[in-house]
Design a protein around this motif. Structure first.
Motif, PDB file in Angstrom:
ATOM      1  N   LYS A 425       0.818  -1.214   0.000  1.00  0.00           N
ATOM      2  CA  LYS A 425       0.000   0.000   0.000  1.00  0.00           C
ATOM      3  C   LYS A 425       0.851   1.263   0.000  1.00  0.00           C
ATOM      4  N   VAL A 444      -4.801   6.198   0.977  1.00  0.00           N
ATOM      5  CA  VAL A 444      -4.092   4.914   0.870  1.00  0.00           C
ATOM      6  C   VAL A 444      -4.477   4.236  -0.448  1.00  0.00           C
ATOM      7  N   TYR A 445      -3.454   3.843  -1.209  1.00  0.00           N
ATOM      8  CA  TYR A 445      -3.702   3.117  -2.465  1.00  0.00           C
ATOM      9  C   TYR A 445      -3.246   1.673  -2.298  1.00  0.00           C
ATOM     10  N   ASP A 446      -4.168   0.731  -2.508  1.00  0.00           N
ATOM     11  CA  ASP A 446      -3.893  -0.710  -2.450  1.00  0.00           C
ATOM     12  C   ASP A 446      -3.460  -1.169  -3.838  1.00  0.00           C
ATOM     13  N   THR A 667       6.772  -0.551  -3.514  1.00  0.00           N
ATOM     14  CA  THR A 667       5.843  -1.369  -2.731  1.00  0.00           C
ATOM     15  C   THR A 667       6.110  -2.851  -2.964  1.00  0.00           C
TER      16      THR A 667
END
Length: 673
Positions: A425, A444-446, A667
């Motif tokens: 994330k 928040v970017y998954d 990530t």
């Protein structure tokens, strides 16, 4: 001091014992004419008569004062008399020279050392004055102790230590060193030259280290560094580790890590000692995109000597990121492996990996198990940027295709924010929106499910801050804040406050403040500590300090200073080294340094390809990537890569002109299939 006055005469005659007896016989004839007659300064004359080879010297010398005419007779050898007269004459010359100005002439013959070595080598070859005999194999080498002790601390200790070898006339190395290698070392000792090639470099390095010829050891290590290859890097790794060749070890590690798919199939890999095999397979920077390769390498290493290595299976399985294996492979191949099921500890590791795998597939919270943590080469690189400094889009960097691919729009465009990755994330904290309002928001970017969500807001709205992940928590450091409603009360003052975010609890807490408030500092984490480099201080000056946070003590310290005042720099971590590059001055904009998180020492590295201010940096695998930035009116349009093994930069691809990068993160990259 004997002062010889002017107009004095010193006469020296040399007589033999036989001649004195003849002198007493009838019919004695006078001695032959002198064979040596020399005139000295101040009307002095010395006559030496040498009728026979050996004799007694009778000296008739005038008194040492001008008013005395007495004579005295001394019995001296010619050498003693010469020395006596030389002392008197020299003292007299010194007294004359001391009355006037002193002229000085320094004579140095540059070839003197080489000519002395050449002559010593000639004496060795003729066995003249040699006082020790070295044996290696079936060969013997006569040598001079003084020469050996002068170029080797090993021999110096041997000959001066009071042990048996210090007085022995022979030293036998037996089979511990090859005679050809010893001969090369001795040739170097007597000539300062040696020919190093691929056939002798490793043996010379070993012998040079054993006998403490440090120059030879270092020269061989440098030769091997230049001739590293995937086919020999494992052997060089073992050699450098045994003989403490730091740079050769680092370069060998780098080559082993970057060429793992090739080296894991070699006999050298299968013959690695246990500790080295574990260290290699568990390394964060092991370059493989398919964890099945690591699993198969571990089993092959065990099966190579199953009887002795079977007990090491749990230790080897821990090096494999089992939860990152494809689900079908994990269930059908790993969990049914007879070798694993025969050991309870090994079976427990596989069962835990299966549970983590299911959790990842179901998106059921954060998975912190070591078996689910991707290696750095299994990370995905994301850029955040926009057509202006207002960031509105997230991009994926495809390292293989060397492309920058748009992935998702940012729900709330902003500038002067900070971005950091935890697991899969990306966390975007703070910044200023289109109305220049300072934000507390956290987006928040998954990257697995490709969706945005909002986390709990920060306690203090801030911009121009830094952020980093430490022990699965997010830290935000320094920056500026809004004019009202928060501390401090002015947006022009750099913050000291530091906040910690727990993703599991979705909660922010305050931790110990910085020693000095900063904004626009470079913030990273390494070795379970946070580091903040430079930045703008509360007095608007560039802060030339390194600030370090220890979460166990909840305290900041200042362990070192920066090589120069820094702000608007970028930092990234490779191993235990922190690389800092770019800045807002002519010099700092193109320079790069590495900082040891263990010794707190700085080292200058190769300059970046272009001057960069406000650039972004991230590490992936065993390489460092830098993008964005500007200097003056010039924007930097390339994505550059730094290779620490070569200490060089090169451009990977060109950034689209419409993209101004404002953040760069790495990530985890899970492959759930």
């Amino acid at each position: 001091m004997c002062v010889i006055p002017k107009f004095q005469t010193t006469q020296i005659s040399v007589y033999s014992e036989g001649w004195k007896k003849q002198q007493q016989q009838p019919g004695f004839a006078p001695p032959p004419q002198p064979i040596i007659q020399r005139n000295f300064g101040n009307n002095q004359r010395r006559v030496v008569t040498l009728p026979e080879r050996r004799g007694i010297v009778a000296v008739s010398e005038g008194a040492c004062s001008s008013d005395t005419a007495d004579t005295s007779e001394l019995l001296l050898s010619p050498k003693e008399d010469s020395m006596k007269m030389s002392v008197c004459v020299h003292e007299n010359r010194k007294s004359r020279a001391s009355t006037g100005s002193m002229n000085i002439y320094l004579f140095h013959k540059s070839s003197y050392a080489d000519s002395v070595l050449m002559h010593l080598n000639s004496l060795r070859q003729q066995r003249l004055f040699t006082d020790v005999l070295l044996h290696a194999g079936s060969r013997s080498f006569p040598c001079h102790r003084a020469v050996l002790a002068a170029c080797s601390r090993y021999f110096e200790a041997m000959f001066s230590g009071g042990l048996r070898e210090s007085t022995a006339s022979e030293v036998d190395f037996r089979e511990s060193i090859h005679p050809e290698v010893l001969e090369l070392l001795l040739d170097y000792a007597y000539s300062s030259r040696v020919v190093i090639n691929e056939e002798n470099a490793e043996s010379l390095l070993e012998a040079g280290d054993m006998l403490e010829f440090q120059d030879i050891r270092d020269a061989c290590a440098e030769f091997l560094e230049r001739n590293l290859h995937p086919s020999n890097c494992l052997g060089m790794l073992l050699l450098s580790d045994a003989h403490q060749c730091t740079k050769l070890s680092e370069l060998s590690w780098g080559m082993c890590l970057s060429n793992f798919p090739a080296i894991c199939k070699t006999d050298d890999f299968l013959q690695l000692p246990t500790d080295m095999a574990v260290q290699l397979l568990s390394h964060e920077e092991l370059e493989t995109e398919d964890e099945r390769l690591v699993y198969e390498a571990a089993l092959n290493w065990i099966n190579y000597d199953l009887e002795k290595r079977h007990c090491h299976l749990p230790e080897l399985l821990r090096t494999v990121r089992l939860a990152l294996l494809p689900a079908i492979f994990l269930m059908e191949n790993v969990s049914t492996e007879e070798l694993i099921n025969s050991q309870p500890k090994s079976k427990e590791l596989v069962d835990e990996a299966i549970r983590c795998k299911l959790k990842i597939l179901q998106n059921d919270g954060v998975v912190n198990s070591p078996c689910a943590r991707p290696r750095k080469t299994s990370h995905a690189l994301f850029l955040l940027g926009g057509q202006t400094f207002m960031c509105d889009k997230l991009y994926l960097v495809d390292q293989k295709a060397k492309e920058i691919i748009p992935k998702a729009d940012i729900p709330s465009p902003r500038k002067e924010f900070s971005a950091c990755a935890i697991g899969c994330k990306v966390y975007i904290t703070g910044g200023r929106g289109s109305e220049n309002g300072v934000s507390k928001d956290v987006w928040v970017y998954d990257t697995v499910h490709e969706e945005w969500s909002k986390a709990a807001p920060m306690l203090i709205a801030r911009f121009g801050h830094g952020s980093a992940e430490l022990k699965h928590c997010l830290y935000v450091v320094g920056g500026h804040t809004a004019a009202t409603g928060c501390l401090p009360a002015s947006p022009s003052v750099s913050l000291k406050q530091v906040e910690q975010f727990d993703p599991v609890a979705n909660k922010w807490t305050m931790v110990a403040p910085l020693r000095e408030g900063v904004s626009n500092a470079a913030v990273v984490s390494v070795k379970l500590k946070l580091f903040a480099f430079g930045g703008t201080s509360v007095t608007h000056d560039k802060l030339p300090k390194v600030q370090c946070y220890d979460p166990q003590e909840n305290r900041w310290s200042v362990p070192a200073s920066c090589p120069q005042p820094w702000r608007y720099t970028a930092a990234a971590v490779l191993g235990n080294q922190i690389f800092v590059m770019g800045g807002d001055t002519e010099f700092s904009a193109c320079s790069a340094y590495k900082f040891s998180s263990e010794s707190y020492q700085w080292t200058k590295v190769g300059d970046v390809t272009a001057k960069r201010m406000s650039c972004q940096a991230v590490a992936s695998g065993n390489k460092l990537y830098v993008v964005g930035g500007y200097f003056g009116t010039q924007r930097c349009k390339t994505l550059d890569c730094y290779d620490p093994t070569l200490d060089s930069w090169n451009s990977i691809t060109t950034v689209p002109y419409s993209l101004i990068p404002t953040a760069f993160v790495s990530t985890w990259k899970h492959l759930p299939a």
